[in-house]
Scaffold this motif. Structure first.
Motif, PDB file in Angstrom:
ATOM      1  N   LEU A  79       5.674  -3.199   0.604  1.00 17.71           N
ATOM      2  CA  LEU A  79       6.522  -3.183   1.790  1.00 17.71           C
ATOM      3  C   LEU A  79       6.168  -4.321   2.741  1.00 17.71           C
ATOM      4  CD1 LEU A  79       8.666  -1.544   3.405  1.00 17.71           C
ATOM      5  CD2 LEU A  79       6.753  -0.337   4.461  1.00 17.71           C
ATOM      6  N   LEU A  80       4.854  -4.587   2.912  1.00 23.29           N
ATOM      7  CA  LEU A  80       4.404  -5.609   3.847  1.00 23.29           C
ATOM      8  C   LEU A  80       3.104  -6.224   3.358  1.00 23.29           C
ATOM      9  CD1 LEU A  80       4.609  -6.975   6.710  1.00 23.29           C
ATOM     10  CD2 LEU A  80       3.142  -5.107   7.529  1.00 23.29           C
ATOM     11  N   GLU A  81       3.006  -7.546   3.408  1.00 26.96           N
ATOM     12  CA  GLU A  81       1.766  -8.249   3.094  1.00 26.96           C
ATOM     13  C   GLU A  81       1.457  -9.211   4.234  1.00 26.96           C
ATOM     14  OE1 GLU A  81       2.102 -10.114  -0.715  1.00 26.96           O
ATOM     15  OE2 GLU A  81       2.024  -8.210  -1.807  1.00 26.96           O
ATOM     16  N   VAL A  82       0.221  -9.149   4.733  1.00 27.24           N
ATOM     17  CA  VAL A  82      -0.212 -10.006   5.831  1.00 27.24           C
ATOM     18  C   VAL A  82      -1.435 -10.787   5.371  1.00 27.24           C
ATOM     19  CG1 VAL A  82      -1.059 -10.096   8.199  1.00 27.24           C
ATOM     20  CG2 VAL A  82       0.611  -8.344   7.545  1.00 27.24           C
ATOM     21  N   ALA A 118      -2.005   1.785   1.460  1.00 20.56           N
ATOM     22  CA  ALA A 118      -2.271   0.484   2.073  1.00 20.56           C
ATOM     23  C   ALA A 118      -3.708   0.087   1.756  1.00 20.56           C
ATOM     24  CB  ALA A 118      -2.055   0.532   3.577  1.00 20.56           C
ATOM     25  N   LYS A 119      -4.055  -1.160   2.022  1.00 19.86           N
ATOM     26  CA  LYS A 119      -5.432  -1.618   1.858  1.00 19.86           C
ATOM     27  C   LYS A 119      -5.630  -2.906   2.622  1.00 19.86           C
ATOM     28  CE  LYS A 119      -9.046  -0.049  -0.447  1.00 19.86           C
ATOM     29  NZ  LYS A 119      -9.380   1.369  -0.590  1.00 19.86           N
ATOM     30  N   GLY A 120      -6.855  -3.060   3.151  1.00 22.52           N
ATOM     31  CA  GLY A 120      -7.248  -4.298   3.798  1.00 22.52           C
ATOM     32  C   GLY A 120      -8.430  -4.903   3.072  1.00 22.52           C
ATOM     33  N   VAL A 136       3.770   6.203   7.944  1.00 19.48           N
ATOM     34  CA  VAL A 136       2.326   5.951   7.961  1.00 19.48           C
ATOM     35  C   VAL A 136       1.826   5.636   6.547  1.00 19.48           C
ATOM     36  CG1 VAL A 136       0.065   6.849   8.654  1.00 19.48           C
ATOM     37  CG2 VAL A 136       2.111   7.582   9.878  1.00 19.48           C
ATOM     38  N   ALA A 137       0.808   4.766   6.470  1.00 21.86           N
ATOM     39  CA  ALA A 137       0.139   4.459   5.204  1.00 21.86           C
ATOM     40  C   ALA A 137      -1.372   4.588   5.394  1.00 21.86           C
ATOM     41  CB  ALA A 137       0.482   3.045   4.734  1.00 21.86           C
ATOM     42  N   SER A 138      -2.068   4.890   4.304  1.00 21.16           N
ATOM     43  CA  SER A 138      -3.508   5.137   4.349  1.00 21.16           C
ATOM     44  C   SER A 138      -4.232   4.244   3.357  1.00 21.16           C
ATOM     45  CB  SER A 138      -3.791   6.607   4.011  1.00 21.16           C
ATOM     46  OG  SER A 138      -5.170   6.838   3.818  1.00 21.16           O
ATOM     47  N   GLY A 139      -5.388   3.699   3.771  1.00 23.62           N
ATOM     48  CA  GLY A 139      -6.208   2.912   2.856  1.00 23.62           C
ATOM     49  C   GLY A 139      -7.312   2.198   3.602  1.00 23.62           C
ATOM     50  N   GLY A 140      -8.445   2.008   2.950  1.00 22.16           N
ATOM     51  CA  GLY A 140      -9.622   1.454   3.608  1.00 22.16           C
ATOM     52  C   GLY A 140      -9.621  -0.058   3.720  1.00 22.16           C
ATOM     53  N   LEU A 141     -10.671  -0.554   4.377  1.00 23.22           N
ATOM     54  CA  LEU A 141     -10.908  -1.990   4.548  1.00 23.22           C
ATOM     55  C   LEU A 141     -12.197  -2.346   3.818  1.00 23.22           C
ATOM     56  CD1 LEU A 141     -10.426  -4.783   5.874  1.00 23.22           C
ATOM     57  CD2 LEU A 141     -11.699  -3.917   7.868  1.00 23.22           C
ATOM     58  N   ARG A 142     -12.116  -3.345   2.923  1.00 19.91           N
ATOM     59  CA  ARG A 142     -13.295  -3.796   2.209  1.00 19.91           C
ATOM     60  C   ARG A 142     -13.643  -5.226   2.609  1.00 19.91           C
ATOM     61  NH1 ARG A 142     -12.665  -4.190  -4.096  1.00 19.91           N
ATOM     62  NH2 ARG A 142     -12.763  -1.945  -3.755  1.00 19.91           N
ATOM     63  N   MET A 143     -14.903  -5.578   2.392  1.00 19.20           N
ATOM     64  CA  MET A 143     -15.363  -6.941   2.636  1.00 19.20           C
ATOM     65  C   MET A 143     -16.254  -7.360   1.480  1.00 19.20           C
ATOM     66  SD  MET A 143     -17.681  -8.526   5.764  1.00 19.20           S
ATOM     67  CE  MET A 143     -16.367  -8.985   6.888  1.00 19.20           C
ATOM     68  N   GLY A 186      -8.444 -13.082   5.194  1.00 21.86           N
ATOM     69  CA  GLY A 186      -8.331 -11.633   5.153  1.00 21.86           C
ATOM     70  C   GLY A 186      -6.898 -11.247   4.848  1.00 21.86           C
ATOM     71  N   TYR A 187      -6.729 -10.016   4.355  1.00 22.44           N
ATOM     72  CA  TYR A 187      -5.405  -9.572   3.920  1.00 22.44           C
ATOM     73  C   TYR A 187      -5.187  -8.104   4.290  1.00 22.44           C
ATOM     74  CZ  TYR A 187      -6.459 -13.613   1.002  1.00 22.44           C
ATOM     75  OH  TYR A 187      -6.854 -14.846   0.570  1.00 22.44           O
ATOM     76  N   LEU A 188      -3.943  -7.761   4.489  1.00 23.48           N
ATOM     77  CA  LEU A 188      -3.533  -6.371   4.619  1.00 23.48           C
ATOM     78  C   LEU A 188      -2.248  -6.207   3.831  1.00 23.48           C
ATOM     79  CD1 LEU A 188      -3.469  -3.482   5.750  1.00 23.48           C
ATOM     80  CD2 LEU A 188      -2.316  -4.402   7.777  1.00 23.48           C
ATOM     81  N   VAL A 189      -2.231  -5.196   2.958  1.00 28.63           N
ATOM     82  CA  VAL A 189      -1.027  -4.878   2.199  1.00 28.63           C
ATOM     83  C   VAL A 189      -0.663  -3.423   2.466  1.00 28.63           C
ATOM     84  CG1 VAL A 189       0.012  -4.654  -0.086  1.00 28.63           C
ATOM     85  CG2 VAL A 189      -1.538  -6.554   0.392  1.00 28.63           C
ATOM     86  N   ILE A 190       0.548  -3.207   2.940  1.00 29.23           N
ATOM     87  CA  ILE A 190       1.106  -1.860   3.052  1.00 29.23           C
ATOM     88  C   ILE A 190       2.088  -1.699   1.896  1.00 29.23           C
ATOM     89  CG2 ILE A 190       2.517  -0.279   4.419  1.00 29.23           C
ATOM     90  CD1 ILE A 190       1.338  -1.503   6.928  1.00 29.23           C
ATOM     91  N   ASP A 191       1.702  -0.899   0.933  1.00 29.59           N
ATOM     92  CA  ASP A 191       2.511  -0.719  -0.269  1.00 29.59           C
ATOM     93  C   ASP A 191       3.710   0.187  -0.007  1.00 29.59           C
ATOM     94  OD1 ASP A 191       2.667  -0.951  -3.355  1.00 29.59           O
ATOM     95  OD2 ASP A 191       2.749   1.229  -3.018  1.00 29.59           O
ATOM     96  N   ARG A 192       3.486   1.222   0.836  1.00 27.78           N
ATOM     97  CA  ARG A 192       4.534   2.234   1.016  1.00 27.78           C
ATOM     98  C   ARG A 192       4.239   3.016   2.286  1.00 27.78           C
ATOM     99  NH1 ARG A 192       7.577   5.382  -2.887  1.00 27.78           N
ATOM    100  NH2 ARG A 192       7.912   7.548  -2.249  1.00 27.78           N
TER     101      ARG A 192
END
Length: 390
Positions: free
Chosen positions: A6-9, A74-76, A31-38, A20-26
C-alpha cells in the motif's frame, strides 16, 4: 493474496547518510502492525518481505469471536549497525521522520537489533503517546487497555520479561507440536539455535524445560556448543542486551566454534532466531535436522526451502512460528488475556498448537509444503477480514 504494498517510504539520515525504510503492506480498520529492525545491510526488498509476512501473521491469527481483530501488516528497517554508538540517535531521527505515520497508521515495536526500551524512550522524547497509539481509536476503554498492557510489560518470570517470553514460548510450542506430528516426540531431540536475543534466548529456555537438549547456540561472535547439552540458564544470565554470550562464564565441556559452524552441529531441530536469509541454496546441504522452525523473519530463502522440502526436511514458516509476540500484544491490549503470565502462556500454547496442527493437516491432505498450507489458511482468513471490514 498477491499485489504491491500500500505504501513504501525510503528515508536518508541527514547525519550519517544511512538509509531507512517503512513499508505498509495492508491496512485493516485503518491500522497496520509491524516492528522496526536495525541491521547493517537492511534493504527495501527485505522490509517489503517482512511487511508482507506481518499481513500473513495477522491474518493467520484471526478469531472472529475474539476481541482482538487482526490489523494490516507493516515493517520498518534501518540499514545501520546497532552496535554503533550513534545507533540510538539514528533511531530517533528515523522515528521523528515517520512520526505522522506512527500517529495514525503504524503500530510498532522492537525487532532485530533494537530493544523495546530504546523505542519507548525515543517515542516519549519526540512527543508521541506510544509506539502503538494508532490503535487507540479502536479501543473501547483506552485507559484500561493501556494500563493492562503496561502492567503486563512489568511482569518477569525467571529474570525475563513476559513480553520476551511469549515469543519464545510460541516458537517452542510450534517446535514441540511439529515434533509430535512428525512422530518424533518420544525420542531424544537435540536443538541448535542461531541467535540468542529476545526470541532465541526465550525459545531455548522453553525447549530445555520441555526436555530437548540444546547443543548449540550462536551469536555474532560464533557458536557455543556442547554435545551433552548447554546450561541455558547460565547462558541467559551471562548475555548482553543484543544476545551476545559472555565467553568468560561458560561451563566445562562448552566448546567455541566459528559463526558459520552453527549448521555443522548435529541436531534434529534447527531454530534460526537471528538474521534473514541465513539458510540458502548452498549451505542448506549441510543441514541434517529433520525440522526447521523459523523464529527469525525470512531466515530460509525460497530456493533453499524448496531443496529442503525435497529432502524431507520440514520448515515451519516464520509467520506461524514467531507470531505469538505480536498476538500477545493485541490479546492483552484488547482484553482477550489479562496481565498474567500463566494466562498468557496458556493462550500462546493453545493457539500455537492449533495453528501448527491445522497447517500440518492441510499440508498432508493437499500435498503441500507447510508454508503453502499456512499461506492457504492465512489467505482464507484475510478474505474473511476483508468481507467483514472492507
Amino acid at each position: 493474496m498477491t499485489g504491491t504494498a500500500l505504501l513504501e517510504v525510503a528515508w536518508t539520515d541527514p547525519v550519517t547518510g544511512c538509509r531507512g525504510y517503512l513499508v505498509i503492506d495492508r491496512l485493516v480498520r485503518g491500522v497496520a502492525s509491524g516492528g522496526l529492525r536495525m541491521r547493517r545491510g537492511c534493504s527495501l526488498f527485505e522490509v517489503r518481505g517482512l511487511a508482507r509476512g506481518m499481513t500473513l501473521k495477522e491474518g493467520l491469527n484471526y478469531d472472529p469471536d475474539g476481541r482482538y481483530i487482526p490489523l494490516g501488516g507493516a515493517k520498518g528497517g534501518i540499514d545501520f549497525d546497532p552496535y554503533d554508538e550513534r545507533a540510538r540517535d539514528v533511531v530517533a531521527r528515523y522515528l521523528h521522520a515517520m512520526r505522522p505515520l506512527i500517529e495514525q497508521y503504524w503500530t510498532m515495536g522492537e525487532d532485530l537489533g533494537l530493544r523495546q526500551d530504546v523505542i519507548d524512550g525515543v517515542i516519549a522524547e519526540i512527543g508521541l503517546l506510544s509506539p502503538v497509539q494508532a490503535i487507540y481509536p479502536l479501543l473501547e476503554d483506552r485507559e484500561a487497555a493501556t494500563a493492562r498492557l503496561a502492567e503486563a510489560f512489568r511482569i518477569e518470570v525467571g529474570g525475563l520479561g513476559l513480553d520476551e517470553l511469549v515469543g519464545g514460548l510460541g516458537v517452542a510450542q510450534a517446535t514441540l507440536t511439529g515434533l509430535e506430528l512428525l512422530g518424533m516426540d518420544h525420542q531424544p531431540n537435540r536443538v541448535v539455535l542461531q541467535g540468542f536475543g529476545s526470541m532465541g534466548g526465550a525459545t531455548a529456555r522453553f525447549l530445555a524445560d520441555a526436555g530437548l537438549r540444546v547443543v548449540g547456540v550462536s551469536d555474532v561472535r560464533g557458536v557455543v556448543a556442547n554435545p551433552d547439552g548447554l546450561d541455558v540458564e547460565n547462558l541467559l544470565r551471562h548475555r548482553d542486551r543484543f544476545g551476545g554470550i559472555d565467553r568468560d562464564n561458560l561451563k566445562p565441556g562448552d566448546r567455541l566454534l566459528p559463526p558459520e559452524a552453527w549448521l555443522d552441529v548435529p541436531a534434529e531441530v534447527l531454530v534460526p532466531a537471528a538474521i534473514s536469509y541465513c539458510v540458502d541454496a548452498d549451505n542448506q546441504a549441510k543441514i541434517g535436522a529433520q525440522l526447521i522452525v523459523e523464529a527469525a523473519n525470512l531466515p530460509v530463502t525460497p530456493d533453499a526451502e524448496e531443496l529442503l522440502d525435497a529432502r524431507g526436511i520440514r520448515v515451519v514458516p516464520d509467520f506461524v512460528a514467531n507470531s505469538a509476540t505480536n498476538s500477545w500484544w493485541w490479546w492483552t491490549l484488547f482484553g482477550d488475556v489479562g496481565a498474567d503470565a500463566e494466562e498468557a502462556f496458556g493462550k500462546v500454547r493453545s493457539r500455537m498448537r492449533a495453528l501448527v496442527t491445522g497447517m500440518f493437516e492441510v499440508a498432508t491432505l493437499d500435498g503441500l509444503s507447510l508454508r503453502a498450507a499456512a499461506l492457504q489458511l492465512s489467505e482464507r482468513n484475510l478474505e474473511a477480514i476483508q468481507a467483514r471490514f472492507g
